[in-house]
Design a protein around this motif. Structure first.
Motif, PDB file in Angstrom:
ATOM      1  N   LEU A   1      -6.944 -23.455 -67.861  1.00 16.76           N
ATOM      2  CA  LEU A   1      -8.111 -23.218 -68.691  1.00 16.76           C
ATOM      3  C   LEU A   1      -7.750 -22.129 -69.686  1.00 16.76           C
ATOM      4  CD1 LEU A   1     -11.010 -24.447 -68.505  1.00 16.76           C
ATOM      5  CD2 LEU A   1     -11.714 -22.320 -67.393  1.00 16.76           C
ATOM      6  N   PHE A   2      -8.142 -22.279 -70.954  1.00 19.39           N
ATOM      7  CA  PHE A   2      -7.831 -21.295 -71.978  1.00 19.39           C
ATOM      8  C   PHE A   2      -9.144 -20.758 -72.559  1.00 19.39           C
ATOM      9  CE2 PHE A   2      -4.264 -24.148 -71.624  1.00 19.39           C
ATOM     10  CZ  PHE A   2      -3.192 -23.278 -71.561  1.00 19.39           C
ATOM     11  N   VAL A   3      -9.280 -19.420 -72.506  1.00 24.08           N
ATOM     12  CA  VAL A   3     -10.527 -18.766 -72.901  1.00 24.08           C
ATOM     13  C   VAL A   3     -10.202 -17.689 -73.927  1.00 24.08           C
ATOM     14  CG1 VAL A   3     -12.528 -17.492 -72.054  1.00 24.08           C
ATOM     15  CG2 VAL A   3     -11.418 -19.184 -70.579  1.00 24.08           C
ATOM     16  N   ASP A   4     -11.039 -17.562 -74.984  1.00 28.80           N
ATOM     17  CA  ASP A   4     -10.792 -16.511 -75.964  1.00 28.80           C
ATOM     18  C   ASP A   4     -11.565 -15.255 -75.601  1.00 28.80           C
ATOM     19  OD1 ASP A   4     -13.411 -16.978 -76.687  1.00 28.80           O
ATOM     20  OD2 ASP A   4     -12.933 -17.915 -78.613  1.00 28.80           O
ATOM     21  N   GLU A   5     -11.537 -14.248 -76.480  1.00 31.25           N
ATOM     22  CA  GLU A   5     -12.175 -12.964 -76.181  1.00 31.25           C
ATOM     23  C   GLU A   5     -13.696 -13.080 -76.087  1.00 31.25           C
ATOM     24  OE1 GLU A   5      -9.816  -9.400 -78.002  1.00 31.25           O
ATOM     25  OE2 GLU A   5      -9.860 -11.032 -79.476  1.00 31.25           O
ATOM     26  N   GLN A   6     -14.265 -14.101 -76.720  1.00 37.99           N
ATOM     27  CA  GLN A   6     -15.718 -14.307 -76.642  1.00 37.99           C
ATOM     28  C   GLN A   6     -16.103 -15.121 -75.400  1.00 37.99           C
ATOM     29  OE1 GLN A   6     -13.984 -14.962 -79.624  1.00 37.99           O
ATOM     30  NE2 GLN A   6     -14.498 -12.892 -80.302  1.00 37.99           N
ATOM     31  N   LYS A   7     -15.176 -15.298 -74.478  1.00 37.57           N
ATOM     32  CA  LYS A   7     -15.374 -16.079 -73.250  1.00 37.57           C
ATOM     33  C   LYS A   7     -15.691 -17.535 -73.581  1.00 37.57           C
ATOM     34  CE  LYS A   7     -15.157 -12.122 -71.113  1.00 37.57           C
ATOM     35  NZ  LYS A   7     -15.252 -11.244 -72.292  1.00 37.57           N
ATOM     36  N   ARG A   8     -15.202 -17.981 -74.723  1.00 34.52           N
ATOM     37  CA  ARG A   8     -15.400 -19.357 -75.160  1.00 34.52           C
ATOM     38  C   ARG A   8     -14.210 -20.183 -74.695  1.00 34.52           C
ATOM     39  NH1 ARG A   8     -16.393 -19.386 -81.146  1.00 34.52           N
ATOM     40  NH2 ARG A   8     -14.246 -18.619 -81.111  1.00 34.52           N
ATOM     41  N   ILE A   9     -14.469 -21.352 -74.123  1.00 32.68           N
ATOM     42  CA  ILE A   9     -13.392 -22.203 -73.614  1.00 32.68           C
ATOM     43  C   ILE A   9     -12.740 -22.932 -74.792  1.00 32.68           C
ATOM     44  CG2 ILE A   9     -12.796 -24.131 -72.112  1.00 32.68           C
ATOM     45  CD1 ILE A   9     -15.230 -23.394 -70.401  1.00 32.68           C
ATOM     46  N   LEU A  10     -11.433 -22.710 -74.965  1.00 34.68           N
ATOM     47  CA  LEU A  10     -10.702 -23.343 -76.064  1.00 34.68           C
ATOM     48  C   LEU A  10     -10.083 -24.676 -75.640  1.00 34.68           C
ATOM     49  CD1 LEU A  10      -8.850 -20.218 -77.485  1.00 34.68           C
ATOM     50  CD2 LEU A  10     -10.939 -21.267 -78.353  1.00 34.68           C
ATOM     51  N   ALA A  11      -9.639 -24.756 -74.385  1.00 36.13           N
ATOM     52  CA  ALA A  11      -8.980 -25.981 -73.929  1.00 36.13           C
ATOM     53  C   ALA A  11      -8.910 -25.978 -72.414  1.00 36.13           C
ATOM     54  CB  ALA A  11      -7.579 -26.108 -74.520  1.00 36.13           C
ATOM     55  N   ALA A  12      -8.819 -27.192 -71.837  1.00 39.03           N
ATOM     56  CA  ALA A  12      -8.622 -27.365 -70.394  1.00 39.03           C
ATOM     57  C   ALA A  12      -7.713 -28.562 -70.197  1.00 39.03           C
ATOM     58  CB  ALA A  12      -9.965 -27.582 -69.693  1.00 39.03           C
ATOM     59  N   ASN A  13      -6.837 -28.463 -69.182  1.00 41.47           N
ATOM     60  CA  ASN A  13      -5.863 -29.557 -69.016  1.00 41.47           C
ATOM     61  C   ASN A  13      -6.457 -30.702 -68.195  1.00 41.47           C
ATOM     62  OD1 ASN A  13      -5.793 -28.543 -66.431  1.00 41.47           O
ATOM     63  ND2 ASN A  13      -3.557 -28.614 -66.248  1.00 41.47           N
ATOM     64  N   ASN A  14      -5.670 -31.778 -68.091  1.00 43.08           N
ATOM     65  CA  ASN A  14      -6.147 -32.988 -67.425  1.00 43.08           C
ATOM     66  C   ASN A  14      -6.463 -32.742 -65.949  1.00 43.08           C
ATOM     67  OD1 ASN A  14      -5.790 -34.303 -69.819  1.00 43.08           O
ATOM     68  ND2 ASN A  14      -3.774 -35.142 -69.301  1.00 43.08           N
ATOM     69  N   PHE A  38     -10.141 -32.923 -61.418  1.00 42.81           N
ATOM     70  CA  PHE A  38     -10.588 -32.298 -60.177  1.00 42.81           C
ATOM     71  C   PHE A  38     -12.084 -31.982 -60.214  1.00 42.81           C
ATOM     72  CE2 PHE A  38     -11.202 -28.864 -57.129  1.00 42.81           C
ATOM     73  CZ  PHE A  38     -10.547 -29.377 -56.017  1.00 42.81           C
ATOM     74  N   THR A  39     -12.569 -31.471 -61.372  1.00 46.26           N
ATOM     75  CA  THR A  39     -13.974 -31.053 -61.445  1.00 46.26           C
ATOM     76  C   THR A  39     -14.913 -32.202 -61.794  1.00 46.26           C
ATOM     77  OG1 THR A  39     -13.803 -30.481 -63.798  1.00 46.26           O
ATOM     78  CG2 THR A  39     -13.275 -28.755 -62.194  1.00 46.26           C
ATOM     79  N   GLY A  40     -14.383 -33.223 -62.490  1.00 41.49           N
ATOM     80  CA  GLY A  40     -15.231 -34.323 -62.921  1.00 41.49           C
ATOM     81  C   GLY A  40     -16.170 -33.956 -64.054  1.00 41.49           C
ATOM     82  N   LEU A  41     -15.924 -32.824 -64.708  1.00 39.41           N
ATOM     83  CA  LEU A  41     -16.789 -32.378 -65.796  1.00 39.41           C
ATOM     84  C   LEU A  41     -16.490 -33.135 -67.082  1.00 39.41           C
ATOM     85  CD1 LEU A  41     -16.649 -28.508 -65.251  1.00 39.41           C
ATOM     86  CD2 LEU A  41     -18.600 -30.005 -64.786  1.00 39.41           C
ATOM     87  N   GLU A  42     -17.513 -33.176 -67.980  1.00 39.74           N
ATOM     88  CA  GLU A  42     -17.315 -33.682 -69.325  1.00 39.74           C
ATOM     89  C   GLU A  42     -16.585 -32.618 -70.135  1.00 39.74           C
ATOM     90  OE1 GLU A  42     -18.006 -36.695 -70.221  1.00 39.74           O
ATOM     91  OE2 GLU A  42     -18.921 -37.234 -68.297  1.00 39.74           O
ATOM     92  N   ARG A  43     -16.359 -32.875 -71.418  1.00 42.54           N
ATOM     93  CA  ARG A  43     -15.603 -31.933 -72.246  1.00 42.54           C
ATOM     94  C   ARG A  43     -16.293 -30.572 -72.276  1.00 42.54           C
ATOM     95  NH1 ARG A  43     -11.037 -34.045 -72.090  1.00 42.54           N
ATOM     96  NH2 ARG A  43     -10.403 -32.541 -73.680  1.00 42.54           N
ATOM     97  N   VAL A  44     -15.506 -29.512 -72.047  1.00 45.61           N
ATOM     98  CA  VAL A  44     -16.063 -28.154 -72.002  1.00 45.61           C
ATOM     99  C   VAL A  44     -15.586 -27.307 -73.172  1.00 45.61           C
ATOM    100  CG1 VAL A  44     -16.300 -28.186 -69.506  1.00 45.61           C
ATOM    101  CG2 VAL A  44     -14.161 -27.351 -70.540  1.00 45.61           C
ATOM    102  N   GLU A  45     -14.666 -27.829 -74.016  1.00 46.44           N
ATOM    103  CA  GLU A  45     -14.145 -27.058 -75.132  1.00 46.44           C
ATOM    104  C   GLU A  45     -15.296 -26.627 -76.047  1.00 46.44           C
ATOM    105  OE1 GLU A  45     -10.544 -29.065 -73.619  1.00 46.44           O
ATOM    106  OE2 GLU A  45     -12.597 -29.707 -73.995  1.00 46.44           O
ATOM    107  N   GLY A  46     -15.276 -25.357 -76.436  1.00 42.10           N
ATOM    108  CA  GLY A  46     -16.289 -24.820 -77.337  1.00 42.10           C
ATOM    109  C   GLY A  46     -17.464 -24.177 -76.609  1.00 42.10           C
ATOM    110  N   LYS A  47     -17.576 -24.441 -75.304  1.00 48.27           N
ATOM    111  CA  LYS A  47     -18.678 -23.862 -74.538  1.00 48.27           C
ATOM    112  C   LYS A  47     -18.298 -22.486 -73.994  1.00 48.27           C
ATOM    113  CE  LYS A  47     -20.459 -28.391 -73.089  1.00 48.27           C
ATOM    114  NZ  LYS A  47     -20.811 -29.243 -71.921  1.00 48.27           N
ATOM    115  N   LYS A  48     -19.309 -21.678 -73.729  1.00 49.91           N
ATOM    116  CA  LYS A  48     -19.091 -20.377 -73.122  1.00 49.91           C
ATOM    117  C   LYS A  48     -18.782 -20.559 -71.633  1.00 49.91           C
ATOM    118  CE  LYS A  48     -20.092 -17.540 -76.591  1.00 49.91           C
ATOM    119  NZ  LYS A  48     -19.259 -16.423 -77.061  1.00 49.91           N
ATOM    120  N   LEU A  49     -17.930 -19.690 -71.107  1.00 56.41           N
ATOM    121  CA  LEU A  49     -17.491 -19.803 -69.728  1.00 56.41           C
ATOM    122  C   LEU A  49     -18.683 -19.683 -68.763  1.00 56.41           C
ATOM    123  CD1 LEU A  49     -14.858 -20.145 -68.102  1.00 56.41           C
ATOM    124  CD2 LEU A  49     -14.738 -17.661 -67.931  1.00 56.41           C
ATOM    125  N   HIS A  50     -19.617 -18.759 -69.025  1.00 61.93           N
ATOM    126  CA  HIS A  50     -20.740 -18.554 -68.103  1.00 61.93           C
ATOM    127  C   HIS A  50     -21.762 -19.696 -68.185  1.00 61.93           C
ATOM    128  CE1 HIS A  50     -23.344 -17.319 -71.422  1.00 61.93           C
ATOM    129  NE2 HIS A  50     -22.345 -16.561 -71.855  1.00 61.93           N
TER     130      HIS A  50
END
Length: 863
Positions: A110-123, A128-140
């Motif tokens: 998982l790649f997160v920037d200083e604003q706790k925003r998710i930049l990318a996640a691997n396959n 494993f999580t079954g989540l939809e795309r999370v890029e651009g969302k805040k970690l919390h």
């Protein structure tokens, strides 16, 4: 901080004052602008952000607005000369490209920037999580449970968290690394679940246990042993969950269950008495296990004082007696004390957890141990101490560290390699590095199922066979042409190796693009062919010598020397064809030149051809690289004729100088003998051998050079003394120029010998000498005749006086007769006068004869 990324992936390239120098056409068009208008604008024209000037200097994010009012987030990064703007939404692609080698790693990334925003996640994360795309969302927003602990974990670089995803609870261990991607601070989060680790531990303990054991986690059965298989189909586990002790009925049997671990591990027993007896037996076994355990077991009181240990502490250099009474904190590395104190406090409250920390053994060395704590409680539940099990995991930690380093090294090497690297598995391309993408122009998705299209269709079967051979365990090395997305044909050297990738057989491909080398070799072959053609048809000899062997020689070389290359190399040294006077010097120059030292490039040498002839050669030599090693290439021209001409000109010049002096001197000589001697002396100074003879009532030797055979010379002189013809003959290997000389009364012959022979010019000069000698001889003859004529004239003058005196006598007598003519008769007088007149006539006749002689002498002198 590790720096990653390539600045060529920018969206905008800006000057320091914000002018747009270059831009990504696709992004510009997405904003609704055309490229030309953007390139005449500044970043200020695209944003209302008041802090843009500061971010141009120090970096950061800025919001730009498109024609339709849609906002886009750009990250600004300065390399000191330019400012680069990157589309934040594209960071996923950038990161995927950078981490392509480990994108499908079995850990979640998982790649997160200083604003706790998710930049990318691997396959792995998504699968494993079954989540939809999370890029651009805040970690919390994605993981609300992390809102309180995320800052601490990012700061510490590691930690354990529990998160709920789709109503499933996950215990996760994470490691965090801070990296710089295109100037942006990014947190790389590596995550793995603890459930797997716990299940692994349960299996090692309970798989062969005779009583049913079941582990529950988040309402799910995460483990059960074989003994529990029949039980699970009959028991409603909801009646068990949350209880520490109880019973359940299964058919006509009643099972007693009790919780044996805080993480929901339950033990079921059918007969309590039998269990108690078994427990008694197991206590004995536990005692034996305690005494014989390979893990160190330490029992401590509430303050951490050691009250008992098993013998396994010897692995750390201690005996149990040396440890009893000492505090466990004495042995813990200071860096772990804060964490250990926290764990102790939790343990006093009855909560123990597994830890890994470093301790000092008796020798002072640091060892990694895994510590598992179990509380010791009183009957009322008060914790009075604990049992600590220490397992030495130093080797594992070292291996883990090496694994991390190896993975990091692999990732870095693969993604920064100039070689193309790819993996083929189950007929598909499942991985390729950035270099492969750069070389081919294709993305992984474009080639995944159609990877063979980079090759000519005609060789697809061969490509398939090579892959299958590699899968069978062979290492395949091959060379092939491949085609880029644009259709350009390129060349590469491929190596295919069998590997295991994600637990399955695969083929690791590695290729090096050698297009430039292939084209260079093609040009080189063409150049070599041209050179060889030129060399073989050259009018000069060309050869290459390397390590004291001729490795190439053209036909002209063989023509000049008469040797083949093989014959030259069979000599003691190829330069043995040189005249001995030149051998040492030329070999010394050759070796110095091959070492790279400065020596003359051009010089002249003399060689001995195969048939023994001497030849002069002009050499032009230079140092070259031949087949990757130093060598010397020489170009030779046969200058024997030129050299002989030069020598002839030198001889001729010397001969001219000598003959010039000789001509002046012989004109001063007074005898034919001296003339011939002078000629011999001067011709010898010109390097010639000379024999001169004079003939006057017999043959006279006027001079002969040392070394000439006098008898043979005298015989030749006799043969040619009366000849008027100039001849050139061969005697004892020498050429002899024979110059006969004659003035009509005295004859002579000049014989000039030369080992090198006479040129036409030399013969002409020597003929001129012969003419000068003839002239000198004639001059001497004339001088002698003049002297004889002068003598006659003087004699005539004397006779003229005598005759004059004699004329005076008869005239005086006649004059006397005339005075006394009266005393004589006429007849007697006439008779006496007539007698005197006759005397006068006789005198006059004699005078006339003398006059004629004198006139003839006059004519001779005038002629």
């Amino acid at each position: 901080m590790l720096k990653l990324g390539d600045s060529s992936q920018y969206t905008f390239k800006l000057s320091k004052n914000g002018e747009i120098i270059d831009a990504d056409r696709g992004f510009v068009e997405k904003m609704g602008y055309d490229l030309d208008s953007i390139l005449s604008a500044t970043i200020y024209d695209l944003t209302e952000d008041s802090g843009i000037k500061e971010r141009l200097e120090s970096g950061g994010e800025v919001e730009v607005v498109g024609v339709d009012g849609e906002s886009y987030h750009l990250h600004l990064y300065s390399d000191g000369e330019y400012v680069y703007a990157y589309d934040v939404s594209k960071f996923c692609e950038v990161l995927r490209s950078i981490y392509a080698g480990v994108w499908d790693f079995y850990y979640g990334l998982l790649f997160v920037d200083e604003q706790k925003r998710i930049l990318a996640a691997n396959n792995t994360f998504y699968s494993f999580t079954g989540l939809e795309r999370v890029e651009g969302k805040k970690l919390h927003d994605v993981f609300p449970e992390l809102s309180q602990s995320v800052d601490e974990i990012l700061k510490r670089g590691e930690g354990e968290v529990s998160v709920k995803i789709n109503n499933r609870l996950f215990h996760v261990r994470v490691k965090v690394r801070e990296v710089s991607v295109l100037g942006k601070r990014v947190y790389e989060v590596l995550a793995r679940t603890l459930t797997e680790e716990k299940v692994r531990n349960l299996r090692s303990i309970f798989d062969d246990f005779r009583y049913p054991v079941v582990a529950l986690f988040a309402d799910e059965i995460v483990y059960h042993n074989k003994a529990a298989e029949n039980l699970l189909s009959e028991v409603d586990l909801k009646s068990v969950k949350g209880k520490n002790l109880g019973s359940v009925r299964v058919g006509d049997k009643e099972y007693l269950f009790f919780k044996i671990a805080k993480d929901g591990v339950y033990l079921f027993v059918e007969d309590l008495d039998r269990v108690l007896r078994g427990l008694e037996e197991e206590l004995v076994q536990y005692k034996l296990s305690f005494e014989n355990s390979v893990d160190a077991i330490i029992i401590v009181d509430r303050e951490g004082t050691i009250i008992h240990t098993n013998p396994a502490v010897k692995l750390h250099g201690y005996t149990p007696e040396e440890l009893i009474g000492r505090n466990v904190f004495e042995f813990i590395h200071p860096s772990h004390l804060e964490e250990v104190n926290k764990a102790v406090e939790e343990g006093r409250g009855g909560k123990f957890r597994r830890m890994e920390l470093r301790i000092r053994d008796k020798s002072g060395s640091l060892r990694w141990v895994e510590v598992v704590g179990v509380p010791i409680r009183t009957s009322d539940g008060e914790v009075t101490g604990g049992i600590l099990v220490l397992r030495d995991v130093t080797t594992r930690k070292e291996l883990q560290q090496k694994l991390v380093e190896s993975e990091e090294l692999y990732r870095t090497l693969t993604e920064n390699s100039h070689s193309g690297i790819y993996v083929i598995q189950d007929g598909e391309l499942v991985y390729m590095n950035k270099a492969t993408q750069d070389y081919t122009g294709y993305t992984l998705d474009e080639l995944r199922k159609e990877w063979k299209k980079v090759f000519d269709r005609r060789i697809w079967d061969e490509v398939e066979r090579a892959v299958n051979d590699a899968l069978s365990g062979k290492v395949i090395q091959t060379f092939s042409k491949y085609y880029t997305k644009s259709g350009e044909g390129r060349y590469a050297s491929f190596v295919l190796s069998p590997i295991t990738f994600r637990g399955k057989p695969a083929v690791l491909g590695n290729f090096i693009d050698v297009t430039s080398q292939v084209l260079a070799e093609k040009k080189l072959r063409e150049s070599e062919e041209l050179y060889r053609t030129l060399a073989e048809h050259s009018h000069t000899g060309i050869f290459i010598i390397q390590n004291d062997k001729v490795v190439y020689g053209n036909e002209k070389l063989r023509e000049i020397l008469g040797y083949t290359i093989e014959e030259v190399n069979s000599l003691e040294h190829p330069y043995k064809v040189l005249h001995p006077d030149f051998y040492d010097k030329v070999v010394e120059r050759y070796r110095a030149r091959e070492r790279g030292e400065e020596v003359p490039n051009s010089y002249e040498v003399k060689v001995l051809t195969k048939d023994g002839k001497e030849k002069w050669l002009k050499v032009l030599a230079s140092r070259i690289s031949y087949r990757g090693k130093p060598a010397v290439m020489a170009n030779i021209a046969d200058i024997t004729d030129l050299k002989e001409r030069e020598e002839m000109l030198k001889r001729l010049n010397l001969l001219l100088r000598v003959t010039s002096v000789c001509s002046r001197e012989i004109s001063q000589e007074k005898t034919e003998f001296k003339i011939l001697s002078t000629v011999r002396k001067h011709l010898e100074r010109a390097g010639l051998e000379v024999a001169v003879y004079l003939y006057e009532d017999g043959l006279i030797l006027a001079g002969i050079s040392r070394g000439l055979d006098e008898e043979k010379c005298e015989k030749m002189a006799m043969e040619h003394i009366d000849s008027d013809e100039i001849k050139v003959e061969k005697v004892d290997g020498k050429e002899v120029l024979i110059l006969p000389i004659s003035n009509g009364r005295i004859s002579g012959v000049i014989m000039v010998f030369s080992e090198k022979g006479f040129s036409e010019e030399e013969i002409s000069v020597l003929e001129a000498i012969g003419k000068d000698v003839k002239f000198a001889f004639k001059s001497l003859k004339i001088e002698r005749e003049k002297e004889a004529a002068l003598k006659v004239i003087m004699e005539n003058l004397s006779q003229f006086e005598h005759l004059a005196d004699r004329l005076r006598n008869p005239l005086a007598i006649i004059k006397g007769y005339l005075e006394i003519r009266e005393n004589f008769s006429f007849d007697e007088f006439a008779k006496r006068v007539e007698e005197q007149v006759c005397r006068i006539e006789n005198i006059l006749d004699e005078l006339r004869a003398r006059e004629i002689v004198t006139y003839e002498i006059k004519k001779l002198l005038e002629g």
